[in-house]
Design an enzyme around this catalytic site. Structure first.
Site, mmCIF file in Angstrom:
data_model
loop_
_atom_site.group_PDB
_atom_site.id
_atom_site.type_symbol
_atom_site.label_atom_id
_atom_site.label_comp_id
_atom_site.label_asym_id
_atom_site.label_seq_id
_atom_site.Cartn_x
_atom_site.Cartn_y
_atom_site.Cartn_z
ATOM 1 N N CYS A 55 63.975 32.065 64.305
ATOM 2 C CA CYS A 55 64.278 30.627 64.454
ATOM 3 C C CYS A 55 65.779 30.339 64.424
ATOM 4 O O CYS A 55 66.209 29.261 64.833
ATOM 5 C CB CYS A 55 63.576 29.820 63.370
ATOM 6 N N HIS A 89 67.203 22.778 62.822
ATOM 7 C CA HIS A 89 65.990 23.488 63.245
ATOM 8 C C HIS A 89 64.793 22.597 62.887
ATOM 9 O O HIS A 89 64.730 22.025 61.797
ATOM 10 C CB HIS A 89 65.910 24.828 62.502
ATOM 11 N N ASN A 94 57.572 23.352 65.765
ATOM 12 C CA ASN A 94 58.590 24.397 65.575
ATOM 13 C C ASN A 94 58.594 25.318 66.804
ATOM 14 O O ASN A 94 57.662 26.099 66.990
ATOM 15 C CB ASN A 94 58.270 25.176 64.299
HETATM 16 N N1 COA Z 1 45.115 21.416 57.416
HETATM 17 C C1 COA Z 1 44.550 21.079 56.273
HETATM 18 N N2 COA Z 1 44.762 21.730 55.107
HETATM 19 C C2 COA Z 1 45.610 22.770 55.143
HETATM 20 C C3 COA Z 1 46.251 23.197 56.325
HETATM 21 C C4 COA Z 1 45.971 22.469 57.489
HETATM 22 N N3 COA Z 1 46.519 22.769 58.683
HETATM 23 N N4 COA Z 1 47.034 24.239 56.040
HETATM 24 C C5 COA Z 1 46.922 24.499 54.743
HETATM 25 N N5 COA Z 1 46.042 23.604 54.188
HETATM 26 C C6 COA Z 1 45.602 23.510 52.803
HETATM 27 C C7 COA Z 1 45.775 24.823 52.054
HETATM 28 O O1 COA Z 1 44.664 25.657 52.290
HETATM 29 C C8 COA Z 1 45.845 24.350 50.631
HETATM 30 O O2 COA Z 1 44.523 24.100 50.184
HETATM 31 P P1 COA Z 1 44.078 24.516 48.696
HETATM 32 O O3 COA Z 1 44.984 23.723 47.786
HETATM 33 O O4 COA Z 1 42.657 24.099 48.673
HETATM 34 O O5 COA Z 1 44.323 25.984 48.621
HETATM 35 C C9 COA Z 1 46.544 22.996 50.726
HETATM 36 O O6 COA Z 1 46.439 22.605 52.112
HETATM 37 C C10 COA Z 1 48.009 23.035 50.328
HETATM 38 O O7 COA Z 1 48.615 24.143 50.959
HETATM 39 P P2 COA Z 1 50.130 24.455 50.757
HETATM 40 O O8 COA Z 1 50.473 25.692 51.548
HETATM 41 O O9 COA Z 1 50.489 24.434 49.302
HETATM 42 O O10 COA Z 1 50.773 23.160 51.431
HETATM 43 P P3 COA Z 1 52.285 22.776 51.559
HETATM 44 O O11 COA Z 1 52.508 21.416 51.055
HETATM 45 O O12 COA Z 1 53.184 23.889 51.065
HETATM 46 O O13 COA Z 1 52.498 22.700 53.132
HETATM 47 C C11 COA Z 1 53.350 23.983 54.951
HETATM 48 C C12 COA Z 1 52.248 23.828 53.943
HETATM 49 C C13 COA Z 1 53.053 25.233 55.774
HETATM 50 C C14 COA Z 1 53.371 22.766 55.835
HETATM 51 C C15 COA Z 1 54.692 24.113 54.211
HETATM 52 O O14 COA Z 1 54.580 25.076 53.204
HETATM 53 C C16 COA Z 1 55.799 24.480 55.127
HETATM 54 O O15 COA Z 1 56.194 23.717 55.981
HETATM 55 N N6 COA Z 1 56.397 25.669 54.914
HETATM 56 C C17 COA Z 1 57.533 26.110 55.705
HETATM 57 C C18 COA Z 1 57.021 26.486 57.068
HETATM 58 C C19 COA Z 1 58.138 26.821 57.958
HETATM 59 O O16 COA Z 1 59.032 26.047 58.112
HETATM 60 N N7 COA Z 1 58.061 27.986 58.577
HETATM 61 C C20 COA Z 1 58.959 28.410 59.564
HETATM 62 C C21 COA Z 1 60.308 28.586 59.035
HETATM 63 S S1 COA Z 1 61.310 28.988 60.368
#
Ligand code: COA
Length: 342
Positions: free
Chosen positions: A119, A266, A296
């Site tokens: 990225c 980004h 993204n």
């Molecule tokens: N729809 C619904 N629920 C979802 C889901 C989706 N698409 N994806 C995950 N969940 C659920 C999980 O299973 C979890 O459920 P649980 O509590 O029953 O286990 C719950 O939502 C919370 O998951 P969590 O991973 O803690 O959520 P979060 O607030 O951290 O958000 C992201 C998840 C991926 C959006 C966030 O962590 C993020 O943006 N991370 C960085 C990603 C990124 O930028 N990557 C590229 C970098 S270049």
């Protein structure tokens, strides 16, 4: 008699972008995985993403963005001295996507190569091209960030497949004597990497045995290596490391946060973007936000955001842009640019 020492600066003289026609909304994703529009939008700021067509390749997206950037600069492909493609989803392992793009643009001869900084590819590429231009090696460089992230998704994993999209953004970079154009152009860059974080975000090599330290490879339905991510750890690191690097690039260029007119970040997650903006004390009117419509797009995300805000006439001559990105590895970085286009 001693000659005058010319100081060369790198200017962005053309900008282009391309998004594939097909739009996949959060609603569409509800029929693919157990998710909903409200969850995706609240946690990420994403509403929709563009998806590459069957038969289309990363090089096609890149070439389309490149044509628009060349037209914007008033140049033809034969005016170029070098072509760099930043991508983590190349058409093939080899040859490089850059050589394929060069051929699709109808050119040959000048050097063309890919860089892989996931990225952060565009931010790395801008720093690299700027250094090569200022060293006098090239006069005009086409730099493209292009991705088909949808091809490396596990479409059964709701925690990753909702986050990414496809597209390409491109810039033409040209050398200009500083005496002609004041202090415009690329001001400076800071790049960082720390490979010890690699288990938190990766797509493993598709060849069996190519990732010996990491068994249990995730694959998609076709058996192709897919993105694996520990989202909350990536999130926490992205906020911390981007917060640091925007301070580092300002210090490197002896500038203050108040001098920044636009943050061109980004586009991974709106909450990461706003955390970085808060660090800079920038309000919403100074942040380029395209994550809602593009999701993204990895190395394409920064140039696509730049292209959108440039074409909407929001970025004006003389303004200072702070570009930043964070990606798998981890690799992260930032560039400061004083906009010199009308
Ligand atoms: N729809 C619904 N629920 C979802 C889901 C989706 N698409 N994806 C995950 N969940 C659920 C999980 O299973 C979890 O459920 P649980 O509590 O029953 O286990 C719950 O939502 C919370 O998951 P969590 O991973 O803690 O959520 P979060 O607030 O951290 O958000 C992201 C998840 C991926 C959006 C966030 O962590 C993020 O943006 N991370 C960085 C990603 C990124 O930028 N990557 C590229 C970098 S270049």
């Amino acid at each position: 008699m001693a000659g005058r020492l010319n100081i060369i600066r790198t200017h962005i003289t053309g900008v282009g972008g391309y998004l594939p026609e097909r739009v996949m909304t959060n609603k569409d994703l509800e029929s693919i995985v157990d998710t909903d529009d409200a969850w995706i939008f609240e946690r990420t700021g994403i509403r929709e993403r563009h998806i590459i067509a069957d038969g289309q390749h990363t090089s096609d997206l890149a070439a389309a963005a490149a044509r628009q950037a060349l037209e914007d600069a008033g140049l033809s492909v034969d005016d170029l001295d070098a072509l760099i493609v930043a991508t983590t989803t190349p058409d093939m392992i080899f040859p490089s996507t850059a050589t394929i793009v060069q051929s699709k643009l109808g050119a040959s001869g000048f050097p063309a190569w890919d860089i892989q900084a996931v990225c952060s590819g565009f931010v790395y590429g801008l720093a690299q091209a700027d250094a090569m231009i200022r060293a006098g090696m090239f006069h005009r460089v086409l730099l493209i960030g292009a991705e088909s992230m949808s091809r490396i998704m596990d479409w059964t994993d709701r925690s990753t497949c909702v986050l990414f999209g496809d597209g390409a953004g491109a810039v033409i970079l040209e050398a200009r004597d500083a005496s002609e154009d004041g202090h415009g152009g690329v001001i400076g860059s800071v790049l960082k990497a720390d490979g010890s974080y690699r288990p938190l975000l990766m797509a493993r090599h598709p060849h069996p045995g190519a990732s010996p330290d990491m068994p249990d490879m995730a694959v998609d339905a076709a058996g192709v290596a897919a993105v694996e991510m520990q989202g909350n750890e990536v999130f926490r690191n992205a906020v911390n490391k981007l917060g640091e690097v925007v301070g580092d690039v300002l210090a490197h260029c002896s500038m203050q946060p108040a001098e920044v007119d636009w943050l061109i970040p980004h586009q991974a997650n709106i909450r990461i973007i706003l955390a970085t903006a808060k660090k800079l004390k920038l309000d919403a009117g100074h942040i380029a936000i395209t994550v809602e419509k593009h999701a993204n797009t990895s190395a394409a995300s920064v140039p696509l955001a730049l292209n959108s805000y440039y074409r909407e006439g929001r970025i004006r001559k003389g303004q200072v842009l702070l570009l930043e990105a964070f990606g798998a590895g981890f690799v992260w970085g930032a560039n400061l640019v004083r906009w010199s286009k009308d």
